[in-house]
Design a protein around this motif. Structure first.
Motif, mmCIF file in Angstrom:
data_model
loop_
_atom_site.group_PDB
_atom_site.id
_atom_site.type_symbol
_atom_site.label_atom_id
_atom_site.label_comp_id
_atom_site.label_asym_id
_atom_site.label_seq_id
_atom_site.Cartn_x
_atom_site.Cartn_y
_atom_site.Cartn_z
ATOM 1 N N TYR A 7 56.980 44.725 34.860
ATOM 2 C CA TYR A 7 56.173 45.773 34.049
ATOM 3 C C TYR A 7 54.272 45.215 34.443
ATOM 4 C CZ TYR A 7 59.710 47.429 31.683
ATOM 5 O OH TYR A 7 61.056 48.030 30.770
ATOM 6 N N ASN A 8 53.798 46.136 35.051
ATOM 7 C CA ASN A 8 52.361 45.460 35.691
ATOM 8 C C ASN A 8 51.243 45.918 34.426
ATOM 9 O OD1 ASN A 8 49.683 45.087 37.490
ATOM 10 N ND2 ASN A 8 50.114 46.636 38.113
ATOM 11 N N VAL A 9 51.174 44.792 33.821
ATOM 12 C CA VAL A 9 50.085 45.196 32.986
ATOM 13 C C VAL A 9 48.185 45.179 33.407
ATOM 14 C CG1 VAL A 9 49.341 44.139 30.615
ATOM 15 C CG2 VAL A 9 51.617 44.148 31.161
ATOM 16 N N ASN A 10 47.542 45.768 33.127
ATOM 17 C CA ASN A 10 46.425 46.219 33.395
ATOM 18 C C ASN A 10 45.030 46.161 32.559
ATOM 19 O OD1 ASN A 10 47.332 47.160 35.960
ATOM 20 N ND2 ASN A 10 47.634 49.087 35.602
ATOM 21 N N VAL A 11 44.823 45.018 32.641
ATOM 22 C CA VAL A 11 43.913 44.821 31.905
ATOM 23 C C VAL A 11 41.519 44.906 32.003
ATOM 24 C CG1 VAL A 11 42.596 42.559 30.325
ATOM 25 C CG2 VAL A 11 45.186 42.607 30.766
ATOM 26 N N ILE A 12 41.597 46.068 31.491
ATOM 27 C CA ILE A 12 39.846 45.968 31.747
ATOM 28 C C ILE A 12 39.118 45.723 30.376
ATOM 29 C CG2 ILE A 12 38.553 47.116 31.980
ATOM 30 C CD1 ILE A 12 40.372 49.826 34.083
ATOM 31 N N TYR A 13 38.334 44.373 31.199
ATOM 32 C CA TYR A 13 37.889 43.617 29.886
ATOM 33 C C TYR A 13 36.435 43.824 30.240
ATOM 34 C CZ TYR A 13 35.393 39.703 27.595
ATOM 35 O OH TYR A 13 35.003 38.930 26.417
ATOM 36 N N LEU A 14 35.746 44.415 28.761
ATOM 37 C CA LEU A 14 33.892 44.678 28.978
ATOM 38 C C LEU A 14 33.574 42.785 28.403
ATOM 39 C CD1 LEU A 14 31.440 45.793 30.341
ATOM 40 C CD2 LEU A 14 31.134 46.772 27.756
ATOM 41 N N ALA A 15 32.839 41.847 29.213
ATOM 42 C CA ALA A 15 32.616 40.291 28.453
ATOM 43 C C ALA A 15 30.698 41.222 27.736
ATOM 44 C CB ALA A 15 31.667 39.444 29.733
ATOM 45 N N HIS A 16 30.670 40.036 27.558
ATOM 46 C CA HIS A 16 29.476 40.026 26.433
ATOM 47 C C HIS A 16 27.547 40.717 27.458
ATOM 48 C CE1 HIS A 16 29.865 36.077 27.118
ATOM 49 N NE2 HIS A 16 28.234 36.067 27.047
ATOM 50 N N THR A 17 28.062 39.853 28.370
ATOM 51 C CA THR A 17 27.144 40.313 29.840
ATOM 52 C C THR A 17 27.185 41.381 30.393
ATOM 53 O OG1 THR A 17 28.639 39.452 31.080
ATOM 54 C CG2 THR A 17 26.813 37.486 29.840
ATOM 55 N N SER A 18 27.849 42.655 29.878
ATOM 56 C CA SER A 18 28.128 43.583 30.356
ATOM 57 C C SER A 18 29.078 44.078 31.598
ATOM 58 C CB SER A 18 26.841 44.460 30.133
ATOM 59 O OG SER A 18 26.128 45.111 29.522
ATOM 60 N N GLU A 19 29.271 42.242 32.328
ATOM 61 C CA GLU A 19 30.054 42.460 33.739
ATOM 62 C C GLU A 19 31.734 43.212 33.219
ATOM 63 O OE1 GLU A 19 32.282 38.813 36.291
ATOM 64 O OE2 GLU A 19 29.997 38.835 34.995
ATOM 65 N N MET A 20 32.192 43.928 33.876
ATOM 66 C CA MET A 20 33.556 44.354 34.008
ATOM 67 C C MET A 20 34.088 43.515 34.646
ATOM 68 S SD MET A 20 35.180 48.296 34.682
ATOM 69 C CE MET A 20 35.202 48.248 36.095
ATOM 70 N N GLN A 21 35.686 43.023 33.848
ATOM 71 C CA GLN A 21 36.580 42.424 34.353
ATOM 72 C C GLN A 21 38.011 42.551 34.766
ATOM 73 O OE1 GLN A 21 36.282 38.417 33.343
ATOM 74 N NE2 GLN A 21 34.115 37.967 33.680
ATOM 75 N N ALA A 22 38.417 42.634 35.625
ATOM 76 C CA ALA A 22 40.252 43.617 36.237
ATOM 77 C C ALA A 22 40.645 42.947 36.535
ATOM 78 C CB ALA A 22 40.019 44.950 36.454
ATOM 79 N N TRP A 23 42.330 42.934 36.007
ATOM 80 C CA TRP A 23 42.918 41.782 35.966
ATOM 81 C C TRP A 23 44.530 42.582 36.087
ATOM 82 C CZ3 TRP A 23 40.261 40.407 32.585
ATOM 83 C CH2 TRP A 23 40.826 39.653 31.276
ATOM 84 N N SER A 24 45.306 42.124 36.552
ATOM 85 C CA SER A 24 46.612 43.120 36.395
ATOM 86 C C SER A 24 47.705 42.027 36.446
ATOM 87 C CB SER A 24 47.299 43.763 37.425
ATOM 88 O OG SER A 24 46.888 45.021 37.522
ATOM 89 N N GLU A 25 49.223 41.660 35.611
ATOM 90 C CA GLU A 25 49.860 40.466 35.399
ATOM 91 C C GLU A 25 50.703 41.216 35.420
ATOM 92 O OE1 GLU A 25 48.529 38.092 35.507
ATOM 93 O OE2 GLU A 25 46.886 37.808 34.742
ATOM 94 N N LEU A 26 52.297 40.297 35.720
ATOM 95 C CA LEU A 26 53.358 40.823 35.423
ATOM 96 C C LEU A 26 54.330 40.291 34.334
ATOM 97 C CD1 LEU A 26 55.057 41.264 39.519
ATOM 98 C CD2 LEU A 26 54.738 43.206 37.952
#
Length: 170
Positions: free
Chosen positions: A55-74
């Motif tokens: 399963y391809n788990v997608n994560v979108i994270y908004l850091a406290h610096t308002s910087e968005m990070q996104a990644w996917s994990e199998l």
């Protein structure tokens, strides 16, 4: 030649130390994550390779610096099972959450895998809504590391999960 060997040995030592520092930096930055109210989790698709479902788990994270990070994990279903087992033991609020069961022999395996994908996504979204769970190192590690990123059919810089011997499903 002795000097060359000494230089190569020094280079290997420096590279090893650099790798260790990168690993420590990543570990530190993972501990800095505060997932609660800052994270969206979804399962965009799954693949079946050699009769194993990923399963391809997608994560979108908004850091406290308002910087968005996104990644996917199998993730394999067995990893979700271990996560669920751990959560039920360590976080009382997770005991009432619905977790999809193991697939039984079914006429339409694709439909059952699709239903499981939806249920796993719902389960992850319930977990991400619990502040104590979001601070748990096991949960953070689950969302941020993959055992399968170098499996020959997954490219971390792409949302595509394709290979010659993989079946891909949205």
């Amino acid at each position: 030649q002795k000097e060359l060997r000494l230089l190569k040995k020094s280079e290997r030592t420096v590279l090893r130390e650099l790798d260790q520092k990168k690993s420590l930096k990543k570990e530190f930055s993972l501990n800095e994550l505060f997932l609660f109210n800052n994270t969206d989790v979804s399962i965009s698709n799954y693949i079946v390779k050699d009769d194993v479902s990923y399963y391809n788990v997608n994560v979108i994270y908004l850091a406290h610096t308002s910087e968005m990070q996104a990644w996917s994990e199998l993730k394999r279903f067995s990893e979700f099972v271990r996560l669920n087992s751990y959560m039920r033991k360590t976080h009382e609020k997770t005991r009432a959450l619905k977790f999809p069961g193991k697939l039984e022999l079914a006429f339409n395996k694709i439909t059952m895998l699709q239903e499981r994908k939806i249920k796993l996504e719902k389960y992850l979204n319930h977990l991400i809504s619990i502040p104590q769970v979001c601070q748990d190192p096991y949960f953070i590690k689950f969302l941020t590391t993959s055992s399968y990123s170098n499996g020959g059919f997954y490219k971390s810089d792409s949302s595509s999960l394709r290979s010659d011997s993989s079946e891909y499903y949205d």
